[in-house]
Design an enzyme around this catalytic site. Structure first.
Site, PDB file in Angstrom:
ATOM      1  N   SER A  48       0.800  -1.231   0.000  1.00 19.88           N
ATOM      2  CA  SER A  48       0.000   0.000   0.000  1.00 19.88           C
ATOM      3  C   SER A  48       0.832   1.280   0.000  1.00 19.88           C
ATOM      4  CB  SER A  48      -0.950   0.023   1.201  1.00 19.88           C
ATOM      5  OG  SER A  48      -0.238   0.197   2.407  1.00 19.88           O
ATOM      6  N   LYS A 109       0.562   4.785   6.712  1.00 12.49           N
ATOM      7  CA  LYS A 109       0.084   5.585   5.577  1.00 12.49           C
ATOM      8  C   LYS A 109       0.734   6.970   5.654  1.00 12.49           C
ATOM      9  CE  LYS A 109      -2.994   2.300   4.704  1.00 12.49           C
ATOM     10  NZ  LYS A 109      -2.865   1.389   3.542  1.00 12.49           N
TER      11      LYS A 109
END
Length: 253
Positions: A48, A109
């Protein structure tokens, strides 16, 4: 009956063992202090955050960057709300946090929106407070997991001037166009750099949504080890041929 020399030898042996034990205890105590208050290691299990972070990267996360909450302590200290010595996460930083819908799970993230920001994706372009972030075409990223398939890569520049690379493997990805999200006080909007392969704040149904500040563990700082995902970290005899030497010591940006 033990002679005087033997007695001295035994006394010296136990004295040495006592010193060694003391050194071990002190080393463990120091490691615990470092682990709890300064740096915590994490490994990257998913794609990701490509190409900033790859599967098989091992990173140090600074605990002191954002202060301390129950999630940055050992065993998730109960009855400890909020943060102490808090430093606010900033746009563009890569951070580890606990997933809001399941605080047993760590996520990593990039901070895209801070409290009060309005964040929206439109046709693969990121807008913050109504302004489209510059998205400059760069060299494609070679996806080693998919036989070096080339993935379109872009340099994005956020409102604070922070530059980083993002991937756009699908020009019509499921989360390439979203509603406008208004980030509430005490929360942050997080997105993966691999925009079409990331469960993040764009998809509240995925259990992420806005991330409360107390869920933050720390800021990703440096890659201290990296290996191809095909090799086991428990098989050191294969490391020399599978270690990604060029990634070791790389600052996370």
């Amino acid at each position: 009956m033990a002679t005087s020399a033997e007695t001295k030898q035994q006394t010296s042996f136990w004295s040495d063992m006592k010193d060694i034990g003391k050194i071990i205890v002190e080393a463990l105590a120091l490691a615990l202090v470092v682990r709890v208050l300064l740096f915590q290691p994490f490994n990257i299990p998913s794609s990701s955050m490509e190409n900033t972070l790859l599967i098989g990267d091992y990173i140090f996360v600074s605990k002191y960057s954002y202060g301390y909450s129950k999630y940055s302590m050992l065993f998730d200290w109960p009855n400890f709300d909020g943060r102490v010595w808090s430093g606010a996460p900033e746009r563009g930083q890569v951070a580890v946090f606990r997933k809001p819908s399941d605080t047993n799970v760590d996520y990593i993230k990039r901070v895209v929106g801070v409290p009060g920001d309005e964040v929206q994706m439109l046709e693969g372009n990121l807008f913050v407070n109504g302004a489209q972030l510059p998205k400059i075409a760069a060299e494609p990223f070679k996806d080693a997991d998919r036989r070096d398939r080339e993935v379109p890569r872009f340099e994005e520049v956020n409102p604070d001037g922070v530059r980083y690379y993002v991937l756009d493997s699908d020009p019509r990805g499921q989360l390439d166009s979203t509603q406008a999200f208004k980030v509430p006080a005490g929360n942050y909007f997080m997105m993966g750099d691999n925009r079409d392969n990331s469960s993040d704040s764009r998809d509240p149904s995925g259990g992420v949504g806005f991330v409360p500040v107390e869920n933050f563990i720390g800021e990703a700082q440096i890659i201290f080890f990296s290996h191809d995902p095909g090799i086991s970290v428990w098989a050191p005899w294969g490391w020399p041929w599978h270690i990604r030497w060029d990634r070791i010591g790389k600052i996370v940006r």
